[in-house]
Design an enzyme around this catalytic site. Structure first.
Site, PDB file in Angstrom:
ATOM      1  N   GLY A   1       0.416  -5.258   0.915  1.00  0.00           N
ATOM      2  CA  GLY A   1      -0.989  -5.458  -0.077  1.00  0.00           C
ATOM      3  C   GLY A   1      -0.337  -6.095  -1.574  1.00  0.00           C
ATOM      4  O   GLY A   1      -1.125  -6.927  -1.798  1.00  0.00           O
TER       5      GLY A   1
ATOM      6  N   GLU B   1      -0.511  -9.600  -1.091  1.00  0.00           N
ATOM      7  CA  GLU B   1      -1.830 -10.212  -1.104  1.00  0.00           C
ATOM      8  C   GLU B   1      -2.391  -9.915  -2.317  1.00  0.00           C
ATOM      9  O   GLU B   1      -3.570 -10.636  -2.237  1.00  0.00           O
ATOM     10  CB  GLU B   1      -2.990  -9.120   0.164  1.00  0.00           C
ATOM     11  CG  GLU B   1      -2.337  -8.364   1.758  1.00  0.00           C
ATOM     12  CD  GLU B   1      -3.604  -7.187   2.083  1.00  0.00           C
ATOM     13  OE1 GLU B   1      -2.652  -6.712   2.408  1.00  0.00           O
ATOM     14  OE2 GLU B   1      -4.387  -8.756   2.903  1.00  0.00           O
TER      15      GLU B   1
ATOM     16  N   GLU C   1       2.918  -5.253   7.532  1.00  0.00           N
ATOM     17  CA  GLU C   1       1.670  -4.591   8.078  1.00  0.00           C
ATOM     18  C   GLU C   1       1.818  -4.140   9.704  1.00  0.00           C
ATOM     19  O   GLU C   1       1.435  -3.559   9.933  1.00  0.00           O
ATOM     20  CB  GLU C   1      -0.158  -4.982   7.931  1.00  0.00           C
ATOM     21  CG  GLU C   1      -0.695  -4.540   6.849  1.00  0.00           C
ATOM     22  CD  GLU C   1      -0.027  -5.552   4.939  1.00  0.00           C
ATOM     23  OE1 GLU C   1       1.541  -6.725   6.288  1.00  0.00           O
ATOM     24  OE2 GLU C   1      -0.527  -5.713   4.164  1.00  0.00           O
TER      25      GLU C   1
ATOM     26  N   ALA D   1       0.808  -0.879  -0.227  1.00  0.00           N
ATOM     27  CA  ALA D   1       0.292  -0.377  -0.040  1.00  0.00           C
ATOM     28  C   ALA D   1       0.543   0.740   0.191  1.00  0.00           C
ATOM     29  O   ALA D   1       2.189   1.079   0.734  1.00  0.00           O
ATOM     30  CB  ALA D   1      -0.973   0.008   1.530  1.00  0.00           C
TER      31      ALA D   1
END
Ligand SMILES: NC(=O)c1ccc[n+]([C@@H]2O[C@H](COP(=O)([O-])OP(=O)(O)OC[C@H]3O[C@@H](n4cnc5c(N)ncnc54)[C@H](O)[C@@H]3O)[C@@H](O)[C@H]2O)c1
Length: 701
Positions: A105, A108, A128, A64
């Site tokens: 992210g 993911e 995270e 992210a």
């Protein structure tokens, strides 16, 4: 812009989608919008048989874009979880071609692909938690389905990166390929498309969850196991809850649970504080008058003077970074003792399995010893760690100046002495600087790099670079008594001692500070570090101490009893044979009560809140003075010092960030009242007043 952030090319019927958002392919608004548009075009295109997802540049994706957290996305920007669901739901095979790293992210996103191939050297991870959040795009739901609950918990709660081989053994990666990973992914996508077998979706896997369903106690066991390290932090527990939800709830519900947890965390003060910490630790490298391109002195060989508590640890840092280091001592006996301690430290790490015997041997081979100053002539940097005595340090620096090559940097590990005075005895004050390590020096991350009046930009740049090279966080500070960290520590410790005289006990104060989140309270810490060093320093300062200022004698009186802390079996607390647990000692309580009487103080009930305010607001106030005096470059540098050198809880972001959360005005108002009640030591710093008056924060400076 969104077309540029994601591009698509076609190879033999396979759409190769490339993320293109330098430097780390962060999954910001533009990338997500771009990815959605590309998926819109390729999903229903009958000519597209399969999809390969890859990243341009150095890596697949760093995750992210945390700078966008809390910002409202432009209308129509798809949330990352939706994109990943959409990718996974495609019937065409989707193959991730990963290189560099796939983090957060980014990782993911690969879990939404049906197959994951990685180039050699790739690392994957879900870090995270280190930012006070959790993988909020399906990571806590898909990862346990792929690799099992225990491995997923370890990975998500530690936030650690895994090398490709480990990730492949666990089942995160399907294959690690030599050579061109995109070509391999295209071939694999074609093969899958040709085969026509249904795609494998992580969300649909259940076998590994079933195992955990048979053993629901494993979650509580994991919570207990992590309790010490995770004390005070919300995010690690939220991560465990989400993985548990993956086991107890259907996928869609687990995903919704994860999303709700993520949104709660991302808006929390803890996460703000941990993100602040992340940026603050990068910010320290920026020094206005020492630009990034300032030349540095190459460090191929180092030397350490004195192989005591600190010198030994400092030498280990060089060896750990692969830099040969010579250790100089006054006697063979001192050398033998120092080296024996180094060996013992390494052996302990080996026995814990955190270092191999070969690595230990390799590091030891980089540490050489000498009793002869002339042997140090070729060292690029010398760090002095002899006794804390100005005359001795001057003598050492005079000698070093005469034998070391002219370009060598001469650094001192002094914790209290004036770096300028030490530099003054050399012919190269521009190459003299302070490197204040923290004990144990081989473990603690912080270095306060103390800039002398004459330290040159090249010397500063060299030492800042060196800090990083040896795995430390170097923070540049100016010369003053105690530099930044200890000067603030004195301010807080002083209040703790006064509170004892007014009615508190050591254990009450220690508990308040421990519960606030520091690893231990001031008295437990003093017993651990030893009380005699500070006593000797205070004796030296006695003659010049201003008589009108309040001074607590409690610590001195304890030392007069020969109680120097754990090493003598008693200090602020008593200790039982070979046990480090502090036990409150009625003798000390009696001593404190008698000192209160001598001072004419009527003991009163001191509340926990008063303890917190007197100690922590005094700490912040001293930080404000330091900023005003220009001894730290920015408030966030002070935060970095306190988080890495003193265990100030990261989930509070350091004292100055915490002050901003509490409210500078609140702190100023309380300090003003405390100043009226308790006098000069608690006078609010002018900067605190100015910020309070202007409704500003330290973060605004
Ligand atoms: N101990 C700490 O927690 C800590 C933390 C930060 C900084 N420091 C600073 O680090 C320095 C060293 O502290 P320490 O705790 O390691 O002390 P120490 O007493 O453990 O070690 C000092 C070593 O210096 C050696 N030595 C003395 N004179 C010498 C000389 N002329 N040449 C070479 N070696 C000589 C001694 O033999 C001894 O081994 C001090 O300036 C201290 O203020 C200490």
């Amino acid at each position: 812009m969104s077309e540029d952030a994601v591009s698509v090319s076609h190879q033999n019927g396979i759409a190769v989608i490339t993320l293109n958002n330098p430097p780390v392919n962060g999954l910001g608004f533009a990338v997500r919008t771009g990815l959605k548009q590309v998926l819109d075009t390729v999903a229903d295109d009958a000519d597209v048989l399969g999809i390969v997802l890859t990243g341009n540049g150095k890596m697949f994706s760093g995750g992210a874009d945390i700078r966008e957290f809390g910002k409202t996305p432009p209308k129509g920007t798809p949330p990352l979880p939706d994109l990943i669901d959409r990718l996974e739901a495609l019937d065409k095979p989707v193959v991730a071609a990963i290189h560099g790293v796939a983090l957060g992210g980014g990782c993911e996103l690969t879990l939404g692909c049906h197959v994951r191939l990685a180039a050699q050297g790739t690392r994957v991870g879900l870090p995270e938690v280190t930012l006070g959040i959790l993988p909020g795009a399906g990571g806590t739901q898909r990862m346990p389905r792929l690799i099992g609950v225990s491995a997923a918990l370890d990975m998500i709660v530690s936030g650690k990166m895994l090398p490709a081989a480990k990730a492949s053994a666990l089942g995160i990666l399907d294959r690690v390929v030599d050579g061109d990973v995109v070509a391999a992914a295209v071939a694999q996508a074609l093969e899958l498309a040709d085969g026509g077998a249904p795609v494998r979706r992580a969300s649909a896997l259940d076998e590994r969850l079933a195992k955990a369903r048979d053993n629901p106690a494993l979650f509580d066991e994991f919570r207990q196991k992590m309790a010490r390290r995770a004390r005070g932090f919300d995010a690690p527990y939220a991560c465990v809850d989400c993985v548990e939800a993956a086991v107890t709830k259907p996928f869609a519900e687990g995903l919704a649970y994860e999303r709700a947890s993520f949104l709660k965390l991302v808006a929390s003060d803890q996460s703000k504080a941990q993100r602040h910490a992340f940026f603050a630790e990068r910010e320290v490298a920026k020094i206005p008058d020492v630009p990034k391109n300032t030349p540095t002195q190459p460090v191929d060989a180092a030397a350490v003077i004195g192989c005591g508590t600190m010198g030994g640890g400092i030498a280990m840092n060089f060896a750990g970074a692969g830099i040969p280091v010579q250790v100089f001592e006054v006697s063979q006996e001192a050398l033998d003792k120092g080296i024996a301690t180094i060996k013992k430290n390494y052996a302990a790490t080996v026995s814990k399995g955190r270092l191999s015997q070969e690595e230990m041997d390799q590091r030891l081979s980089l540490i050489s010893t000498t009793l002869n100053y002339a042997d140090l002539a070729q060292a690029d940097v010398v760090i002095e760690a002899v006794f804390e005595n100005m005359a001795l340090k001057k003598e050492v620096f005079g000698t070093l100046d005469s034998i070391c090559k002219p370009e060598a940097v001469l650094a001192t590990n002094t914790s209290t002495l004036d770096v300028n005075e030490i530099a003054s005895v050399t012919s190269r004050p521009d190459k003299v600087i302070g490197t204040h390590f923290f004990s144990p020096a081989n473990v603690m991350k912080l270095m306060e790099n103390v800039r002398g009046e004459a330290s040159s930009p090249k010397t500063i740049a060299t030492i800042m670079w060196l800090s990083k090279r040896i795995g430390k966080i170097g923070v540049l500070v100016g010369v003053c008594d105690g530099f930044v960290g200890n000067r603030m520590l004195y301010a807080y410790r002083r209040q703790a001692d006064f509170l004892l005289e007014e009615g508190a006990t050591p254990q009450q104060i220690d508990k308040v500070i421990f519960d606030f989140g520091l690893p231990m309270g001031p008295f437990t810490m003093a017993d651990l570090a030893g009380l005699d060093v500070g006593w000797r320093i205070r004796q030296g300062q006695a003659a010049t101490r201003p008589k009108h200022l309040r001074y607590s004698t409690v610590a001195d009186r304890i030392c007069e009893l020969g109680r120097f802390g754990q090493k003598t079996g008693a200090g602020w607390y008593r200790y039982e044979e070979s046990n480090r647990t502090p036990i409150p000692d009625p003798k000390i309580e009696q001593l404190i009560v008698s000192i209160s009487e001598e001072q004419g103080l009527t003991r009163r009930q001191v509340t926990d809140q008063e303890i917190l305010e007197r100690c922590m607001y005094a700490l912040v106030n001293e930080g404000a003075k330091i900023l005003e005096e220009g001894l730290a470059l920015r408030a966030s540098d002070i935060d970095v010092i306190w988080m890495n050198g003193y265990g100030f809880p990261r989930y509070r972001g350091g004292p100055m960030f915490w002050a901003d959360l509490v409210g500078v005005k609140t702190i100023y108002d309380v300090m003003s009242r405390l100043h009226d009640e308790h006098g000069e030591w608690l006078e609010p710093a002018p900067l605190l007043k100015r910020l309070a008056d202007e409704g500003k924060k330290f973060g605004d400076l």
